[in-house]
Write a protein that holds these residues in place. Structure first.
Motif, PDB file in Angstrom:
ATOM      1  N   LYS A   1       0.823  -1.208   0.000  1.00 20.96           N
ATOM      2  CA  LYS A   1       0.000   0.000   0.000  1.00 20.96           C
ATOM      3  C   LYS A   1       0.863   1.267   0.000  1.00 20.96           C
ATOM      4  N   LEU A   2       1.901   1.274   0.847  1.00 25.69           N
ATOM      5  CA  LEU A   2       2.749   2.465   0.972  1.00 25.69           C
ATOM      6  C   LEU A   2       3.482   2.761  -0.330  1.00 25.69           C
ATOM      7  N   GLU A   3       3.990   1.720  -0.981  1.00 24.26           N
ATOM      8  CA  GLU A   3       4.690   1.918  -2.246  1.00 24.26           C
ATOM      9  C   GLU A   3       3.767   2.528  -3.295  1.00 24.26           C
ATOM     10  N   ALA A   4       2.547   2.009  -3.394  1.00 23.14           N
ATOM     11  CA  ALA A   4       1.596   2.516  -4.388  1.00 23.14           C
ATOM     12  C   ALA A   4       1.292   3.998  -4.140  1.00 23.14           C
ATOM     13  N   TRP A   5       1.063   4.356  -2.884  1.00 25.80           N
ATOM     14  CA  TRP A   5       0.748   5.748  -2.565  1.00 25.80           C
ATOM     15  C   TRP A   5       1.941   6.674  -2.772  1.00 25.80           C
ATOM     16  N   ASN A   6       3.138   6.226  -2.417  1.00 30.40           N
ATOM     17  CA  ASN A   6       4.306   7.087  -2.571  1.00 30.40           C
ATOM     18  C   ASN A   6       4.689   7.285  -4.032  1.00 30.40           C
ATOM     19  N   ARG A   7       4.308   6.358  -4.901  1.00 30.84           N
ATOM     20  CA  ARG A   7       4.509   6.569  -6.334  1.00 30.84           C
ATOM     21  C   ARG A   7       3.563   7.647  -6.854  1.00 30.84           C
ATOM     22  N   GLN A   8       2.333   7.639  -6.346  1.00 29.38           N
ATOM     23  CA  GLN A   8       1.344   8.622  -6.800  1.00 29.38           C
ATOM     24  C   GLN A   8       1.561   9.994  -6.166  1.00 29.38           C
ATOM     25  N   LEU A   9       1.977   9.985  -4.902  1.00 30.65           N
ATOM     26  CA  LEU A   9       2.083  11.238  -4.146  1.00 30.65           C
ATOM     27  C   LEU A   9       3.389  11.243  -3.341  1.00 30.65           C
ATOM     28  N   PRO A  10       4.536  11.478  -4.018  1.00 30.20           N
ATOM     29  CA  PRO A  10       5.825  11.465  -3.312  1.00 30.20           C
ATOM     30  C   PRO A  10       5.853  12.491  -2.177  1.00 30.20           C
ATOM     31  N   LEU A  11       6.509  12.110  -1.092  1.00 25.92           N
ATOM     32  CA  LEU A  11       6.611  12.995   0.067  1.00 25.92           C
ATOM     33  C   LEU A  11       7.669  14.060  -0.192  1.00 25.92           C
ATOM     34  N   ASN A  12       7.368  15.272   0.165  1.00 23.98           N
ATOM     35  CA  ASN A  12       8.290  16.385  -0.060  1.00 23.98           C
ATOM     36  C   ASN A  12       9.326  16.430   1.067  1.00 23.98           C
ATOM     37  N   VAL A  13      10.435  15.688   0.871  1.00 28.58           N
ATOM     38  CA  VAL A  13      11.490  15.655   1.881  1.00 28.58           C
ATOM     39  C   VAL A  13      12.830  15.899   1.219  1.00 28.58           C
ATOM     40  N   ASN A  14      13.807  16.276   2.030  1.00 34.45           N
ATOM     41  CA  ASN A  14      15.186  16.397   1.562  1.00 34.45           C
ATOM     42  C   ASN A  14      15.679  15.013   1.143  1.00 34.45           C
ATOM     43  N   PRO A  15      16.290  14.875  -0.060  1.00 36.63           N
ATOM     44  CA  PRO A  15      16.774  13.560  -0.502  1.00 36.63           C
ATOM     45  C   PRO A  15      17.703  12.884   0.509  1.00 36.63           C
ATOM     46  N   ALA A  16      18.414  13.684   1.318  1.00 32.54           N
ATOM     47  CA  ALA A  16      19.309  13.107   2.324  1.00 32.54           C
ATOM     48  C   ALA A  16      18.536  12.348   3.403  1.00 32.54           C
ATOM     49  N   GLN A  17      17.244  12.658   3.531  1.00 34.33           N
ATOM     50  CA  GLN A  17      16.406  11.986   4.528  1.00 34.33           C
ATOM     51  C   GLN A  17      15.755  10.717   4.016  1.00 34.33           C
ATOM     52  N   ALA A  18      15.834  10.459   2.721  1.00 37.44           N
ATOM     53  CA  ALA A  18      15.040   9.391   2.108  1.00 37.44           C
ATOM     54  C   ALA A  18      15.281   8.030   2.742  1.00 37.44           C
ATOM     55  N   GLN A  19      16.541   7.742   3.103  1.00 36.11           N
ATOM     56  CA  GLN A  19      16.859   6.408   3.621  1.00 36.11           C
ATOM     57  C   GLN A  19      16.215   6.120   4.970  1.00 36.11           C
ATOM     58  N   MET A  20      15.752   7.149   5.679  1.00 34.96           N
ATOM     59  CA  MET A  20      15.152   6.932   6.998  1.00 34.96           C
ATOM     60  C   MET A  20      13.778   6.279   6.922  1.00 34.96           C
ATOM     61  N   PHE A  21      13.049   6.542   5.849  1.00 39.62           N
ATOM     62  CA  PHE A  21      11.644   6.141   5.779  1.00 39.62           C
ATOM     63  C   PHE A  21      11.493   4.659   5.424  1.00 39.62           C
ATOM     64  N   ILE A  22      10.354   4.088   5.791  1.00 37.63           N
ATOM     65  CA  ILE A  22      10.135   2.665   5.563  1.00 37.63           C
ATOM     66  C   ILE A  22      10.044   2.329   4.080  1.00 37.63           C
ATOM     67  N   VAL A  23       9.473   3.231   3.273  1.00 39.91           N
ATOM     68  CA  VAL A  23       9.550   3.101   1.814  1.00 39.91           C
ATOM     69  C   VAL A  23      10.121   4.408   1.280  1.00 39.91           C
TER      70      VAL A  23
END
Length: 289
Positions: A233-255
Motif C-alpha cells: 500500500k505504501l509503495e503505491a501511494w508514494n509513487r502517486q504522491l511522493p513525500l516532499n522531503v530532503n533527498p538526504a532523509q530518504a533512507q530513513m523512511f520505511i519506503v
C-alpha cells in the motif's frame, strides 16, 4: 537475518579497505587522517543530534496519548515485545503515508508516522510498520549508518583534497611512489571513482539494513504478511504522491518517499518493494507465525 548482518559486515569492511587504499594513493597517512577527522566530527555531530535533526527536517510534532491513544498503545506493546523502552511518538502533517525511526540509541529514540498512514492502514498493517521501525532501533541502524557515513565521507574529502592538490602542482611530490606517472594515474582514477564507489557501498548497506529491519520487525509483531500488505500500500501511494522531503532523509523512511522518481537499483536507498514483500511471504510460510 544472519545473511543481512554478514552482508553489512562485509560492506563495511569493503568501505574501510577502500578508504585505506584511497588514503594511501591520494593523501598518504597525514591526508587520510585529516579527512577521517573531518568526516568523524561532522557525522558524529549529526549522529548525536540525529533525532532532533530528523524530526525538525520532517516537520514532525509530538503526539500525546490523549490525541492518539491507539498509536501510543501499539508502540508501547511492540516496544515491550522488542525489549526496548517506549520511544517518543511523533506525527508528520503530510497525507503521503510513510514512517521513520530515529535516535542515537534506544533511550533517545523516536518514531514518527505521517497523518496519511494513520488513515490508510489497518491496525494490523500499522503494527507491522511500527515493528519495522522499532527493529531499526533494536538493530542500532542509526549507529551503523553513521559509521558508513563517516568512512564514505572521509573518502569524499580525500578525493576533494586530491583534486586541489593536483590543481596546485601535483600529488605527493615528497613520495616517490605517488610522484611516479603510474602513481599519479592511479591517484587520478581514485579521485574520480572512489567517491562513487563509496556511495554505492553506503547505499548497499542501507538496503541491507532495510531487509534486516523487515525480518526483525516481522518477528516482533509475529505477522510478516501484515507488514507485506502495508509495504504494498505504501509503495503505491508514494509513487502517486511522493513525500516532499530532503533527498538526504530518504533512507530513513520505511519506503522511499521519492519513489515517484525513477531510480536505478544501485543508487536506491531501499531494496525493491517486490523483493521485500517476497521475502516476508517466504518468511511467513517458512516459520508459520
Amino acid at each position: 537475518m544472519l545473511n543481512n548482518t554478514l552482508r553489512t559486515f562485509v560492506l563495511l569492511a569493503a568501505l574501510t579497505v577502500l578508504f585505506i587504499i584511497v588514503g594511501d594513493l591520494i593523501g598518504g597517512k597525514s591526508g587520510a587522517t585529516l579527512a577521517l577527522v573531518i568526516a568523524l566530527f561532522m557525522n558524529l555531530s549529526a549522529y548525536w543530534f540525529s533525532d532532533k535533526l530528523a524530526l525538525a527536517m520532517s516537520g514532525a510534532r509530538p503526539v500525546s496519548e490523549h490525541e492518539d491513544p491507539e498509536l501510543h498503545a501499539l508502540v508501547a506493546k511492540l516496544a515491550r515485545k522488542a525489549g526496548l523502552p517506549k520511544p517518543r511518538v511523533y506525527i508528520i502533517p503530510a497525507e503521503t503515508p510513510n514512517a521513520f525511526a530515529t535516535g542515537r540509541n534506544p533511550q533517545n529514540a523516536a518514531v514518527a508516522v505521517t497523518a496519511g498512514i494513520r488513515r490508510l492502514l489497518t491496525r494490523e498493517e500499522l503494527e507491522g510498520v511500527l515493528a519495522h521501525e522499532l527493529a531499526h532501533i533494536k538493530n542500532r541502524d542509526i549507529l551503523i549508518s553513521s559509521i558508513a557515513a563517516v568512512i564514505a565521507g572521509a573518502i569524499s574529502y580525500l578525493a576533494y583534497m586530491g583534486q586541489w592538490t593536483l590543481f596546485f602542482g601535483g600529488l605527493g611530490e615528497d613520495d616517490e611512489d605517488r610522484s611516479h606517472p603510474l602513481g599519479l594515474l592511479a591517484a587520478l582514477v581514485a579521485i574520480i571513482l572512489a567517491p562513487i564507489a563509496a556511495s554505492l557501498i553506503q547505499l548497499a548497506i542501507s538496503r541491507s539494513r532495510e531487509y534486516l529491519a523487515d525480518a526483525t520487525g516481522a518477528r516482533i509483531c509475529r505477522c510478516p504478511l501484515s507488514l507485506a500488505r502495508a509495504l504494498e500500500k505504501l509503495e503505491a501511494w508514494n509513487r502517486q504522491l511522493p513525500l516532499n522531503v530532503n533527498p538526504a532523509q530518504a533512507q530513513m523512511f520505511i519506503v522511499n518517499p521519492l519513489s515517484g522518481e525513477t531510480l536505478m537499483r544501485l543508487f536506491s536507498t531501499h531494496p525493491p518493494i517486490e523483493d521485500r514483500i517476497a521475502k516476508l511471504i517466504e518468511m511467513a510460510e517458512r516459520e508459520r507465525f
